[in-house]
Each structure stands twice: as C-alpha cells, then as structure tokens.
Scaffold this active site. Structure first.
Site: not given
Length: 168
Positions: A48-50
């Site tokens: 999700t961060c990426h």
C-alpha cells in the site's frame, strides 16, 4: 500520548542520504517558520505504501505547493539506504519529496504512532498518517484506522483538508 491537532511536534532527528553518505536532519530546522506536510508509512516498498500512498502525494504535490506548502516529507521506520532506494524507485526523490528514516522509531514512538505487526515482520513501525504542520504545530492530522488502508491519509484527502482547514 498520541499527537493531536493543535499539538506541537517534539524535537526529533532523522537520517537521510546526502552527498557524503548518511546525514542527520533535525525536525525543528525543517519546520521553523514553514508550512510542511509530513506523511508516514509502515514500511518502504510495502504494497500500500508503494502503490498508493507515495503516488498520491506525487499527484498532489503541485496543488499542495499552491496552498503554501513549502515541503513534503515522507517518514518511515527504515534505514536511510532503503529510504533513498525507495525514493528513487517511486520517483518521490526526483519530485522533491524528502525521504527521512526514523530508523530507531524514536519520533514515531514520541508521537504515539507506533504499532507492531509481527505476523508480517513489521515491528515498532509507524501507523499510516498525513499531517500539515505550520511552524512546528499540527494543524491537520489524518490517521488511518488500518495500516493497509490509504484513504484519509492519501495526498488527495490531505489536500482537501488543507483547503477546507479541517481533518478528514
């Protein structure tokens, strides 16, 4: 204590990669007299961060600048080498987003945003959030309920909160 809107951020030191290798960055120097967006992620290169969180700030970077934001800072409990590689891989560094490592989780713990997810190997990591900080004081704070979600902490949601002057 968990940080809230209206609170001042504590003094903190982060690490980033400079021309000569790892260098220290003092938070107060970044914030003094400035309007800064800080967003934090559970881990560099995590799904999700990426694929969602960093890209959302790339999309709204110019619109935030139009709202008077001087700098966008991404913080993760990772080392500065990983943060540099992640900034390069996502295009965040080229776009001017500052990638800072909170390697020992000291800042994350100081503001009450730490959590553990042992089953996936994330220990003493940061909850996902985004905030607007003006001269060291938190004026908007959007915190996700789940580390796998990127809704209220996304760049677009923070931009709308900045425009309206309210947290999501």
């Amino acid at each position: 204590m968990t940080i809230s809107t209206g609170d001042r951020l504590p003094e903190a030191s982060f690490t980033r990669m400079g021309a000569e290798g790892p260098e220290q960055v003092t938070l107060s120097e970044k914030l003094k007299g400035r309007k800064v967006v800080i967003f934090a992620v559970p881990g560099a290169f995590t799904p999700t961060c990426h694929s969602a969180h960093v890209p959302s700030f790339l999309r709204v970077k110019d619109a935030l600048a139009e709202q008077g934001v001087d700098e966008i800072i991404c913080i993760a409990v990772n080392d500065p080498f990983v943060m540099q590689a992640w900034g390069e891989a996502t295009g965040a560094s080229d776009a001017g987003i500052t990638m800072l490592a909170d390697a020992d989780s000291a800042f994350t713990k100081a503001i009450g945003m730490d959590f553990d997810a042992a089953p996936v190997g994330l220990m003493a990591r940061s909850r996902r959030y985004a905030m607007l900080v003006e001269d060291g004081g938190v004026t908007v704070l959007n915190v996700e309920e789940s580390p796998g979600e990127c809704g209220v902490s996304a760049g677009e949601a923070l931009l709308e909160a900045v425009k309206s002057g309210h947290a999501a």
